[in-house]
Design a protein around this motif. Structure first.
Motif, PDB file in Angstrom:
ATOM      1  N   CYS A   1       0.836  -1.190   0.000  1.00  0.00           N
ATOM      2  CA  CYS A   1       0.000   0.000   0.000  1.00  0.00           C
ATOM      3  C   CYS A   1       0.874   1.245   0.000  1.00  0.00           C
ATOM      4  CB  CYS A   1      -0.921   0.002   1.213  1.00  0.00           C
ATOM      5  SG  CYS A   1      -1.988   1.462   1.266  1.00  0.00           S
ATOM      6  N   GLY A   2       0.921   1.920  -1.164  1.00  0.00           N
ATOM      7  CA  GLY A   2       1.616   3.193  -1.246  1.00  0.00           C
ATOM      8  C   GLY A   2       0.772   4.288  -0.612  1.00  0.00           C
ATOM      9  N   ILE A   3       1.365   5.452  -0.445  1.00  0.00           N
ATOM     10  CA  ILE A   3       0.620   6.555   0.153  1.00  0.00           C
ATOM     11  C   ILE A   3      -0.433   7.059  -0.822  1.00  0.00           C
ATOM     12  CG2 ILE A   3       0.771   8.869   1.142  1.00  0.00           C
ATOM     13  CD1 ILE A   3       3.702   8.104   1.955  1.00  0.00           C
ATOM     14  N   ASN A   4      -0.013   7.467  -2.013  1.00  0.00           N
ATOM     15  CA  ASN A   4      -0.923   7.886  -3.079  1.00  0.00           C
ATOM     16  C   ASN A   4      -0.140   7.908  -4.383  1.00  0.00           C
ATOM     17  OD1 ASN A   4       0.518  10.364  -2.389  1.00  0.00           O
ATOM     18  ND2 ASN A   4      -0.984  11.417  -3.660  1.00  0.00           N
ATOM     19  N   PRO A   5      -0.838   7.881  -5.521  1.00  0.00           N
ATOM     20  CA  PRO A   5      -0.116   7.899  -6.787  1.00  0.00           C
ATOM     21  C   PRO A   5       0.588   9.229  -7.031  1.00  0.00           C
ATOM     22  CG  PRO A   5      -2.400   7.204  -7.088  1.00  0.00           C
ATOM     23  CD  PRO A   5      -2.272   7.735  -5.699  1.00  0.00           C
ATOM     24  N   GLY A   6       1.799   9.170  -7.567  1.00  0.00           N
ATOM     25  CA  GLY A   6       2.472  10.367  -8.038  1.00  0.00           C
ATOM     26  C   GLY A   6       1.867  10.777  -9.367  1.00  0.00           C
TER      27      GLY A   6
ATOM     28  N   GLU B   1       1.233  16.855   0.037  1.00  0.00           N
ATOM     29  CA  GLU B   1       0.058  17.638  -0.368  1.00  0.00           C
ATOM     30  C   GLU B   1      -1.234  17.076   0.216  1.00  0.00           C
ATOM     31  OE1 GLU B   1      -0.170  18.397  -4.633  1.00  0.00           O
ATOM     32  OE2 GLU B   1       2.002  18.119  -4.760  1.00  0.00           O
ATOM     33  N   LEU B   2      -1.191  15.884   0.765  1.00  0.00           N
ATOM     34  CA  LEU B   2      -2.381  15.256   1.333  1.00  0.00           C
ATOM     35  C   LEU B   2      -2.668  15.797   2.720  1.00  0.00           C
ATOM     36  CD1 LEU B   2      -1.608  11.566   0.341  1.00  0.00           C
ATOM     37  CD2 LEU B   2      -3.138  13.166  -0.851  1.00  0.00           C
ATOM     38  N   SER B   3      -3.939  15.951   3.038  1.00  0.00           N
ATOM     39  CA  SER B   3      -4.327  16.418   4.373  1.00  0.00           C
ATOM     40  C   SER B   3      -4.436  15.228   5.325  1.00  0.00           C
ATOM     41  CB  SER B   3      -5.674  17.140   4.308  1.00  0.00           C
ATOM     42  OG  SER B   3      -6.708  16.212   4.021  1.00  0.00           O
ATOM     43  N   SER B   4      -4.403  15.528   6.603  1.00  0.00           N
ATOM     44  CA  SER B   4      -4.606  14.474   7.608  1.00  0.00           C
ATOM     45  C   SER B   4      -5.977  13.834   7.436  1.00  0.00           C
ATOM     46  CB  SER B   4      -4.477  15.051   9.019  1.00  0.00           C
ATOM     47  OG  SER B   4      -3.155  15.450   9.264  1.00  0.00           O
ATOM     48  N   ALA B   5      -6.977  14.646   7.110  1.00  0.00           N
ATOM     49  CA  ALA B   5      -8.331  14.102   6.908  1.00  0.00           C
ATOM     50  C   ALA B   5      -8.346  13.108   5.751  1.00  0.00           C
ATOM     51  CB  ALA B   5      -9.325  15.233   6.661  1.00  0.00           C
ATOM     52  N   GLU B   6      -7.615  13.407   4.669  1.00  0.00           N
ATOM     53  CA  GLU B   6      -7.549  12.479   3.541  1.00  0.00           C
ATOM     54  C   GLU B   6      -6.874  11.170   3.950  1.00  0.00           C
ATOM     55  OE1 GLU B   6      -6.932  14.402  -0.693  1.00  0.00           O
ATOM     56  OE2 GLU B   6      -5.719  15.474   0.807  1.00  0.00           O
ATOM     57  N   LEU B   7      -5.790  11.273   4.716  1.00  0.00           N
ATOM     58  CA  LEU B   7      -5.092  10.071   5.167  1.00  0.00           C
ATOM     59  C   LEU B   7      -5.971   9.241   6.107  1.00  0.00           C
ATOM     60  CD1 LEU B   7      -1.545  11.569   5.729  1.00  0.00           C
ATOM     61  CD2 LEU B   7      -2.206   9.947   3.936  1.00  0.00           C
ATOM     62  N   GLN B   8      -6.694   9.897   7.001  1.00  0.00           N
ATOM     63  CA  GLN B   8      -7.573   9.175   7.923  1.00  0.00           C
ATOM     64  C   GLN B   8      -8.710   8.486   7.165  1.00  0.00           C
ATOM     65  OE1 GLN B   8      -8.411  12.514  10.419  1.00  0.00           O
ATOM     66  NE2 GLN B   8      -6.598  12.190  11.689  1.00  0.00           N
ATOM     67  N   ALA B   9      -9.310   9.185   6.199  1.00  0.00           N
ATOM     68  CA  ALA B   9     -10.366   8.574   5.383  1.00  0.00           C
ATOM     69  C   ALA B   9      -9.781   7.418   4.569  1.00  0.00           C
ATOM     70  CB  ALA B   9     -11.006   9.618   4.468  1.00  0.00           C
ATOM     71  N   GLY B  10      -8.574   7.603   4.049  1.00  0.00           N
ATOM     72  CA  GLY B  10      -7.907   6.538   3.311  1.00  0.00           C
ATOM     73  C   GLY B  10      -7.656   5.322   4.177  1.00  0.00           C
ATOM     74  N   GLY B  11      -7.312   5.547   5.434  1.00  0.00           N
ATOM     75  CA  GLY B  11      -7.101   4.436   6.360  1.00  0.00           C
ATOM     76  C   GLY B  11      -8.379   3.635   6.581  1.00  0.00           C
ATOM     77  N   ARG B  12      -9.493   4.341   6.721  1.00  0.00           N
ATOM     78  CA  ARG B  12     -10.776   3.637   6.880  1.00  0.00           C
ATOM     79  C   ARG B  12     -11.108   2.827   5.625  1.00  0.00           C
ATOM     80  NH1 ARG B  12     -11.782   8.606   9.327  1.00  0.00           N
ATOM     81  NH2 ARG B  12     -12.821   9.434   7.466  1.00  0.00           N
ATOM     82  N   ASP B  13     -10.911   3.431   4.455  1.00  0.00           N
ATOM     83  CA  ASP B  13     -11.184   2.752   3.191  1.00  0.00           C
ATOM     84  C   ASP B  13     -10.246   1.558   3.002  1.00  0.00           C
ATOM     85  OD1 ASP B  13     -12.444   2.563   0.526  1.00  0.00           O
ATOM     86  OD2 ASP B  13     -10.441   3.115  -0.175  1.00  0.00           O
ATOM     87  N   LEU B  14      -8.983   1.728   3.339  1.00  0.00           N
ATOM     88  CA  LEU B  14      -8.020   0.632   3.211  1.00  0.00           C
ATOM     89  C   LEU B  14      -8.416  -0.546   4.091  1.00  0.00           C
ATOM     90  CD1 LEU B  14      -5.356  -0.575   2.162  1.00  0.00           C
ATOM     91  CD2 LEU B  14      -4.195   0.637   4.042  1.00  0.00           C
ATOM     92  N   ARG B  15      -8.815  -0.274   5.315  1.00  0.00           N
ATOM     93  CA  ARG B  15      -9.234  -1.369   6.205  1.00  0.00           C
ATOM     94  C   ARG B  15     -10.412  -2.140   5.593  1.00  0.00           C
ATOM     95  NH1 ARG B  15      -7.171   2.292  10.144  1.00  0.00           N
ATOM     96  NH2 ARG B  15      -9.109   3.458  10.335  1.00  0.00           N
ATOM     97  N   ALA B  16     -11.355  -1.430   4.978  1.00  0.00           N
ATOM     98  CA  ALA B  16     -12.496  -2.106   4.340  1.00  0.00           C
ATOM     99  C   ALA B  16     -12.031  -2.962   3.165  1.00  0.00           C
ATOM    100  CB  ALA B  16     -13.526  -1.069   3.876  1.00  0.00           C
ATOM    101  N   ARG B  17     -11.106  -2.441   2.339  1.00  0.00           N
ATOM    102  CA  ARG B  17     -10.582  -3.225   1.209  1.00  0.00           C
ATOM    103  C   ARG B  17      -9.858  -4.477   1.697  1.00  0.00           C
ATOM    104  NH1 ARG B  17      -6.979   0.831  -1.608  1.00  0.00           N
ATOM    105  NH2 ARG B  17      -7.715   2.174   0.045  1.00  0.00           N
ATOM    106  N   VAL B  18      -9.077  -4.316   2.750  1.00  0.00           N
ATOM    107  CA  VAL B  18      -8.314  -5.458   3.280  1.00  0.00           C
ATOM    108  C   VAL B  18      -9.266  -6.520   3.821  1.00  0.00           C
ATOM    109  CG1 VAL B  18      -6.739  -6.151   5.130  1.00  0.00           C
ATOM    110  CG2 VAL B  18      -6.183  -4.184   3.671  1.00  0.00           C
ATOM    111  N   ARG B  19     -10.321  -6.103   4.505  1.00  0.00           N
ATOM    112  CA  ARG B  19     -11.292  -7.085   5.011  1.00  0.00           C
ATOM    113  C   ARG B  19     -11.953  -7.834   3.856  1.00  0.00           C
ATOM    114  NH1 ARG B  19     -12.443  -2.749   8.653  1.00  0.00           N
ATOM    115  NH2 ARG B  19     -11.596  -3.258  10.688  1.00  0.00           N
TER     116      ARG B  19
END
Length: 193
Positions: free
Chosen positions: A36-41, A100-118
């Motif tokens: 899992c990368g942070i985000n696409p360049g 350039e990513l906000s903390s809110a974007e990273l936190q939302a991404g973490g929630r989405d990633l957990r759902a994908r992993v499940r």
């Protein structure tokens, strides 16, 4: 891609278009490892391949650590699936720099990633970037390596960001961290092509 090749600089129009491109996950169910990368360049988004910049050290680190039989390049990413390895991103929005990513974007991404992993149920998830992991998983004291948290039955490991901008981990140290993960997974090293 040969190490001496240079990346063509994107024009202003290409950069603008890349910011709106979606880079699809390289995934399958029941992977051995989901990277899992942070985000696409922007360059990766522009060409449609993960870690497409030849300056990114993911491909040599995977090879040196024994995950792949040779150093792949972004356009060869699909070959990872045959090895049980997939790629996703914490945040889908392409940027020139992860900062350039906000903390809110990273936190939302973490929630989405957990759902994908499940849903996908990989044996292991490796997040590529300790700072992003700390924010996305609300784990301010996390360090590189195995994490105490599980996502369903998936074990979680944090690796250093393989970007060439990460001066804390030169190529040899980066490969050593990837090797630690492969050994913890009890995977034999891929024979070199």
């Amino acid at each position: 891609m040969a190490p001496q090749e240079r990346v063509r600089r994107l024009s202003a129009d290409e950069r603008a278009r890349a910011r709106t491109q979606e880079l699809p996950d390289l995934i399958a169910e029941d992977l051995v490892l989901l990277l899992c990368g942070i985000n696409p360049g922007l360059g990766s988004a522009a060409v449609g391949h993960h870690f497409a910049n030849p300056g990114n050290r993911l491909w040599p680190a995977l090879h040196r650590a024994g995950f792949t039989p040779r150093a792949f390049s972004g356009p060869e990413e699909h070959e990872l699936l045959a090895l049980g390895i997939g790629i996703t991103s914490l945040v889908g929005r392409p940027t020139a720099r992860a900062s350039e990513l906000s903390s809110a974007e990273l936190q939302a991404g973490g929630r989405d990633l957990r759902a994908r992993v499940r849903r996908l149920r990989p044996a292991w998830l490796a997040v590529l970037g300790i700072g992003a992991y700390r924010v996305a998983f609300d784990a301010p004291d996390a360090i590189i390596g195995p994490q105490d948290t599980l996502i369903g039955s998936t074990r979680v490991w944090v690796l250093p960001n393989p970007s060439g901008l990460n001066a804390h981990y030169p190529p040899r140290a980066l490969a050593a961290e990837f090797t630690r993960l492969r050994e913890a997974m009890a995977l034999p090293a891929q024979p070199a092509d």
